[in-house]
Design an enzyme around this catalytic site. Structure first.
Site, short mmCIF file in Angstrom:
data_model
loop_
_atom_site.label_atom_id
_atom_site.label_comp_id
_atom_site.label_asym_id
_atom_site.label_seq_id
_atom_site.Cartn_x
_atom_site.Cartn_y
_atom_site.Cartn_z
N GLU A 128 0.84 -1.21 0.00
CA GLU A 128 0.00 0.00 0.00
C GLU A 128 0.87 1.25 0.00
O GLU A 128 2.06 1.20 0.29
CB GLU A 128 -0.93 0.00 1.21
CG GLU A 128 -0.21 0.01 2.55
CD GLU A 128 -1.06 0.58 3.68
OE1 GLU A 128 -1.64 1.67 3.51
OE2 GLU A 128 -1.12 -0.06 4.75
N LYS A 173 -3.09 -1.88 15.78
CA LYS A 173 -2.52 -0.98 16.78
C LYS A 173 -3.53 -0.76 17.89
O LYS A 173 -4.73 -0.76 17.63
CB LYS A 173 -2.27 0.39 16.15
CG LYS A 173 -1.02 0.44 15.35
CD LYS A 173 -0.51 1.86 15.27
CE LYS A 173 0.80 1.84 14.56
NZ LYS A 173 0.71 2.30 13.20
#
Ligand code: PSU
Ligand code: MN
Length: 304
Positions: free
Chosen positions: A24, A158
């Site tokens: 990405e 995260k």
């Protein structure tokens, strides 16, 4: 009509049936500071080549969907300061209007599928944000995993996200969440979160076979691989927790919403840890790139 531009190496790999790994570009433009972002992007591409596959970093440049960024393109993108962040909703409008933008996990999956690439390596995926019960902030990445047949290798989520809720949504959407080598879901900077691994698979071969079996069943969607960060690079969650909490508070105070939330939090965390989190981030992305290259190769073996 979509204008796709393949880098020479991606085009070569595609026509000769060699394994490809998509990467990405939002991680470059919104996930890491310049100039480390460009250095890391190049390093990760080299890691994929060394592991026996061909990298294809994906972005939209002036209305063309680039599968593999050649020459100066990566540098140029990495230096841009106000480049658009393209998720599922933004990809087609950006192509139509001749715009330039970096692709998120969701948009990179769409592009990868379009280009015939089945495996994609990144750092962290988007998910359900803390406080989503009032903000409704749930990343389009999760829906994409439910619809688009690409296996995404991440280091988990995260803890700027609500990991428990993220796993619940993935379960509801029927997305296989696979952890190699351990029974616990990893939390990006740390190898362990308080949550169990929904599925454990210890080798690339099995992950590739699961990808193939899903397709054979006619099921849409991909798989999420949550690959724990290497032990030597781990940051204990006690160290990260107060930093994340402070970043969260700041985002709320400043009224940050929508697609600005994730980049804002990432930036605050990098600044607060003075580069320590960046080092860990680099290590885990490289680690994911190698596993993705192995899965791409295994996919070729199991599907021929
Ligand atoms: N989480 C990270 N690093 C990242 C991102 C998420 O730890 O770089 C980026 C990815 O591109 C991901 C996107 O797809 O942010 C998710 O944004 P949102 O939450 O707005 O969907
Ligand atoms: Mn969001």
């Amino acid at each position: 009509m979509i204008y796709m531009t393949f880098s020479a190496e991606a085009a070569r790999a595609r026509s000769s049936g060699q394994p490809l790994v998509a990467l990405e570009s939002t991680i470059i433009t919104h996930g890491m500071p310049y100039p480390q972002n460009v250095a890391v992007a190049l390093q990760v591409e080299a890691d994929i080549r060394a592991a026996g596959a061909t990298p294809a970093t994906i972005a939209v440049i002036e209305g063309r969907l680039h599968i593999g960024l050649e020459g100066e393109l990566l540098q140029t993108l990495g230096k841009m300061t106000d480049v658009a962040k393209l998720s599922r909703a933004d990809l087609a409008p950006c192509l139509a209007s001749g715009g330039t933008g970096a692709t998120t996990v969701a948009a990179t999956m769409i592009a990868a599928k379009h280009a015939g690439i089945s495996v994609f390596a990144t750092g962290g995926i988007g998910g359900v944000h803390r406080g989503a019960e009032t903000t409704f902030d749930i990343s389009a990445d999760l829906q994409e995993l439910a619809q688009t047949p690409v296996t995404v290798v991440s280091a988990g989520a995260k803890s700027i996200l609500d990991i428990g809720k993220t796993l619940e949504v993935l379960e509801t959407l029927g997305v296989p969440v696979i952890v190699p080598g351990q029974e616990v879901f990893p939390a990006f900077w740390s190898r362990r979160s308080p949550y169990a691994a929904p599925l454990r698979m210890d080798d690339a071969e099995t992950i590739a076979r699961a990808h193939g079996a899903r397709k054979a069943l006619g099921l849409p969607g991909g798989q999420l691989v949550a690959n724990p960060i290497p032990e030597a690079d781990e940051i204990p969650s006690e160290v990260m927790a107060p930093i994340i909490a402070a970043a969260q508070m700041e985002a709320e105070e400043q009224g940050i919403t929508g697609k600005a939330v994730t980049p804002f939090l990432l930036d605050r965390v990098f600044k607060a840890t003075r580069g320590k989190s960046l080092r860990a981030n680099i290590a885990l992305v490289r680690n994911n790139a190698v596993l993705a290259a192995q899965i791409a190769q295994a996919l070729r073996r199991v599907s021929t």
